[in-house]
Design an enzyme around this catalytic site. Sequence first.
Site, short mmCIF file in Angstrom:
data_model
loop_
_atom_site.label_atom_id
_atom_site.label_comp_id
_atom_site.label_asym_id
_atom_site.label_seq_id
_atom_site.Cartn_x
_atom_site.Cartn_y
_atom_site.Cartn_z
N ARG A 143 0.69 -1.22 0.01
CA ARG A 143 -0.03 0.00 -0.01
C ARG A 143 0.96 1.04 -0.08
O ARG A 143 1.76 1.59 1.10
CB ARG A 143 -0.97 0.17 1.38
CG ARG A 143 -1.86 -0.91 1.47
CD ARG A 143 -2.90 -0.43 2.18
NE ARG A 143 -2.70 -0.24 3.59
CZ ARG A 143 -3.25 -0.04 4.64
NH1 ARG A 143 -4.67 0.41 4.21
NH2 ARG A 143 -2.97 0.21 6.06
N THR A 178 -0.96 7.55 -0.64
CA THR A 178 -2.24 7.22 -1.33
C THR A 178 -3.19 6.29 -1.00
O THR A 178 -4.33 6.18 -1.24
CB THR A 178 -1.98 7.27 -2.82
OG1 THR A 178 -1.32 5.94 -3.03
CG2 THR A 178 -0.98 8.49 -3.38
N ASP A 200 -1.09 -3.80 12.73
CA ASP A 200 -0.59 -4.23 11.28
C ASP A 200 -0.43 -5.82 11.36
O ASP A 200 0.63 -6.19 12.22
CB ASP A 200 0.78 -3.42 10.95
CG ASP A 200 1.47 -3.75 9.64
OD1 ASP A 200 1.51 -2.85 8.92
OD2 ASP A 200 1.47 -4.71 9.20
N ASP A 220 3.13 -7.01 10.56
CA ASP A 220 4.29 -6.89 11.64
C ASP A 220 4.10 -7.68 12.45
O ASP A 220 5.00 -8.35 13.32
CB ASP A 220 4.14 -5.27 12.00
CG ASP A 220 5.00 -4.53 11.17
OD1 ASP A 220 5.80 -4.99 10.30
OD2 ASP A 220 4.66 -3.03 11.03
N1 URA Z 1 -3.35 -3.67 7.13
C1 URA Z 1 -3.18 -4.25 8.39
O1 URA Z 1 -2.18 -5.03 8.58
N2 URA Z 1 -3.81 -3.69 9.37
C2 URA Z 1 -4.96 -2.89 9.11
O2 URA Z 1 -5.84 -2.51 10.24
C3 URA Z 1 -4.93 -2.50 7.88
C4 URA Z 1 -4.53 -2.83 6.84
#
Ligand code: URA
Length: 211
Positions: A106, A110, A202, A205
């Site tokens: 991502r 943007t 995330d 992560d």
């Molecule tokens: N990707 C993620 O890992 N967590 C989110 O909350 C949104 C996208």
Amino acid sequence: MTDAQVHLIDHPLIQHKLTLMRQKERSTNSFRRLLGEISMLMAYEVTRDMPTQLMEIETPLEKMQSPVIDGKKIVFVSILRAGGGFLDGMLNVVPGARIGHIGLYRDPKTLVAVEYYFKMPHNMQDRDAIVLDPMLATGNSAVAAVDRLKETNPKSIRFVCLLAAPEGLKNLREAHPDVDIFTAAIDRGLNDHGYILPGLGDAGDRLFGTK
Ligand code: URA
């Protein structure tokens, strides 16, 4: 075109494990193990209406025609990198499945999905694709992944996530109304950085211990 649905898989075992995953103090090891367990449980629902064919076998007493799934006709499509956390559990349940990968990141400004890798098995027209990405947030990556996957012309496409935001569901359903979506929860919404609220942070992560 059939009108696909959003399937909320809210089995108590899945809800319990998801609650543990959301906790910020949960270790990487535990987070990974829980995602593996949830993906195995979700695989039951996702494959519920998979076609079977009859195979002749012999029980100790007699011959019979008995149903089997052709696992090789299923392709799990893992969206890098967090999709990998879903893959192991699904493969425990459907070990013969083929695997495809789509690399997307991502753009942090943007939030648009940018592709950097794409590899699918041959003869996708004979296969049912099950796309795996734990977080359906804006839906931009999911839409881009399914756009690209459709170029290979699979027999069917399902999308499986752990958490969905209403924005992502709307985006994916508008772009691809023929794709069934399976999720364990629909959360409240997104923050300014496109993270799901309350969410779990995330997923990549937390899964790989990179933060
Ligand atoms: N990707 C993620 O890992 N967590 C989110 O909350 C949104 C996208």
